[in-house]
Design an enzyme around this catalytic site. Structure first.
Site, PDB file in Angstrom:
ATOM      1  CG  ASP A   9       2.156 -24.695  23.573  1.00  0.00           C
ATOM      2  OD1 ASP A   9       2.503 -25.501  23.829  1.00  0.00           O
ATOM      3  OD2 ASP A   9       2.660 -23.619  22.760  1.00  0.00           O
ATOM      4  CB  ILE A  10       2.608 -29.952  24.374  1.00  0.00           C
ATOM      5  CG1 ILE A  10       1.111 -31.745  24.282  1.00  0.00           C
ATOM      6  CG2 ILE A  10       2.784 -29.516  25.786  1.00  0.00           C
ATOM      7  CD1 ILE A  10       2.547 -32.894  25.302  1.00  0.00           C
ATOM      8  CG  ASN A  23       9.586 -30.710  39.461  1.00  0.00           C
ATOM      9  OD1 ASN A  23       9.032 -31.096  40.374  1.00  0.00           O
ATOM     10  ND2 ASN A  23      10.346 -29.640  38.768  1.00  0.00           N
ATOM     11  N   GLY A  31      10.536 -25.211  31.368  1.00  0.00           N
ATOM     12  CA  GLY A  31      10.564 -26.484  29.770  1.00  0.00           C
ATOM     13  C   GLY A  31       8.582 -26.451  29.971  1.00  0.00           C
ATOM     14  CG  ASP A  33       5.950 -28.778  35.136  1.00  0.00           C
ATOM     15  OD1 ASP A  33       4.753 -28.642  35.223  1.00  0.00           O
ATOM     16  OD2 ASP A  33       6.616 -29.036  36.265  1.00  0.00           O
ATOM     17  CB  SER A 121      13.779 -37.457  29.911  1.00  0.00           C
ATOM     18  OG  SER A 121      13.268 -37.874  31.397  1.00  0.00           O
TER      19      SER A 121
HETATM   20  N1  AR6 Z   1       4.990 -28.328  23.970  1.00  0.00           N
HETATM   21  C1  AR6 Z   1       5.767 -29.471  23.646  1.00  0.00           C
HETATM   22  N2  AR6 Z   1       7.317 -29.857  23.940  1.00  0.00           N
HETATM   23  C2  AR6 Z   1       7.700 -28.785  24.901  1.00  0.00           C
HETATM   24  C3  AR6 Z   1       7.631 -28.150  25.425  1.00  0.00           C
HETATM   25  C4  AR6 Z   1       5.505 -27.605  24.437  1.00  0.00           C
HETATM   26  N3  AR6 Z   1       4.705 -25.810  24.832  1.00  0.00           N
HETATM   27  N4  AR6 Z   1       7.771 -26.776  25.959  1.00  0.00           N
HETATM   28  C5  AR6 Z   1       8.886 -27.398  26.319  1.00  0.00           C
HETATM   29  N5  AR6 Z   1       9.230 -28.253  25.665  1.00  0.00           N
HETATM   30  P1  AR6 Z   1      11.809 -29.879  29.980  1.00  0.00           P
HETATM   31  P2  AR6 Z   1      12.614 -32.705  31.299  1.00  0.00           P
HETATM   32  C6  AR6 Z   1      10.147 -29.817  24.901  1.00  0.00           C
HETATM   33  O1  AR6 Z   1      13.135 -29.023  29.562  1.00  0.00           O
HETATM   34  O2  AR6 Z   1      13.724 -32.902  29.898  1.00  0.00           O
HETATM   35  C7  AR6 Z   1      10.727 -28.737  34.568  1.00  0.00           C
HETATM   36  O3  AR6 Z   1      11.275 -27.760  35.138  1.00  0.00           O
HETATM   37  C8  AR6 Z   1      11.561 -29.621  25.554  1.00  0.00           C
HETATM   38  O4  AR6 Z   1      12.129 -28.874  24.200  1.00  0.00           O
HETATM   39  O5  AR6 Z   1      10.688 -29.677  29.243  1.00  0.00           O
HETATM   40  O6  AR6 Z   1      11.669 -33.725  31.392  1.00  0.00           O
HETATM   41  C9  AR6 Z   1       9.713 -29.400  34.992  1.00  0.00           C
HETATM   42  O7  AR6 Z   1       9.233 -28.965  36.170  1.00  0.00           O
HETATM   43  C10 AR6 Z   1      12.082 -31.014  25.591  1.00  0.00           C
HETATM   44  O8  AR6 Z   1      12.473 -31.358  23.908  1.00  0.00           O
HETATM   45  O9  AR6 Z   1      11.480 -31.241  30.257  1.00  0.00           O
HETATM   46  C11 AR6 Z   1      10.969 -30.776  35.967  1.00  0.00           C
HETATM   47  O10 AR6 Z   1      11.974 -30.222  36.730  1.00  0.00           O
HETATM   48  C12 AR6 Z   1      10.858 -31.143  25.993  1.00  0.00           C
HETATM   49  O11 AR6 Z   1       9.565 -30.759  26.038  1.00  0.00           O
HETATM   50  C13 AR6 Z   1      12.389 -30.638  34.399  1.00  0.00           C
HETATM   51  O12 AR6 Z   1      12.203 -29.690  33.560  1.00  0.00           O
HETATM   52  C14 AR6 Z   1      11.122 -31.838  27.481  1.00  0.00           C
HETATM   53  O13 AR6 Z   1      11.955 -30.757  28.114  1.00  0.00           O
HETATM   54  C15 AR6 Z   1      11.989 -32.299  33.143  1.00  0.00           C
HETATM   55  O14 AR6 Z   1      13.374 -32.130  32.713  1.00  0.00           O
END
Ligand code: AR6
Length: 184
Positions: A9-10, A23, A31, A33, A121
């Site tokens: 978990d980051i 975003n 996610g 964020d 992404s």
């Molecule tokens: N630690 C590490 N990685 C994570 C965590 C965490 N706690 N949680 C999720 N991931 P995403 P995007 C991974 O959707 O595709 C948001 O709503 C996840 O499994 O978070 O860039 C923003 O506000 C995936 O592999 O980011 C934007 O609207 C990776 O992080 C949109 O999502 C990225 O998934 C951005 O989409």
């Protein structure tokens, strides 16, 4: 400079900087964020509102990055970047590469020694994690080569970054990053 990939978990990483896959609005989302905002506390959202009210009235462009404090996180800083969204036809790998290069440049300006990236992404924004891994690892390596070109040990280092850590949320994503790191 060590480049590594771990499962985790980051939000709990003990590093100077964590990168947020935000975003353009900077005003939160799901996610990674959502997880970063939840762990950092309300100060982070207030800092993002402040950026929108001052330097970024139109939001943060895709491929760009901006710094805020880390508030309640272990990390001192959060660098927010905006990945390209495939569902909106944003398929240019240069935009995704910039999401890894710009935070590194900003981290050098902060005198950071360690930085953690998520797979920008690879979630809501719809990129295949194998493509993200190839672009992310390639970008960090090219950045390191470019930054350290002409530097000889014994002289002042051109940057203070000692650790670049990719923090992946699934075994599948970890495998994709490890396979890129294993490539010579
Ligand atoms: N630690 C590490 N990685 C994570 C965590 C965490 N706690 N949680 C999720 N991931 P995403 P995007 C991974 O959707 O595709 C948001 O709503 C996840 O499994 O978070 O860039 C923003 O506000 C995936 O592999 O980011 C934007 O609207 C990776 O992080 C949109 O999502 C990225 O998934 C951005 O989409």
């Amino acid at each position: 400079m060590l480049i590594e990939a771990v499962l985790g978990d980051i939000t709990t990483q003990d590093v100077d900087v964590i990168v947020n896959a935000a975003n353009s609005s900077l005003l939160g989302g799901g996610g990674v964020d959502g997880a970063i905002h939840a762990a950092a506390g309300p100060g982070l959202l207030a800092a993002c509102h402040e950026l929108r009210a001052t330097t970024l009235p139109d939001g943060l462009p895709v491929g760009d990055a901006v710094v805020t404090p880390g508030f309640d996180l272990t990390a001192r800083w959060v660098i927010h970047t905006v990945g390209p969204n495939r569902h909106r036809g944003e398929t240019d790998p240069v935009l995704l590469s910039s999401c890894f290069a710009r935070p590194l440049e900003l981290a050098v300006g902060l005198d950071a020694a360690s930085i953690a990236f998520p797979a920008v992404s690879a979630g809501v924004y719809g990129w295949a994690v194998e493509d993200v891994a190839r672009i992310a690892v390639g970008t960090v390596r090219v950045w390191q080569e470019g930054t350290e070109a002409g530097w000889t040990p014994g002289h002042p280092r051109p940057h203070g970054i000692e650790v670049v850590r990719f923090v992946l949320f699934s075994q599948n994503a970890l495998d994709a990053f490890r396979s890129e790191l294993d490539r010579a």
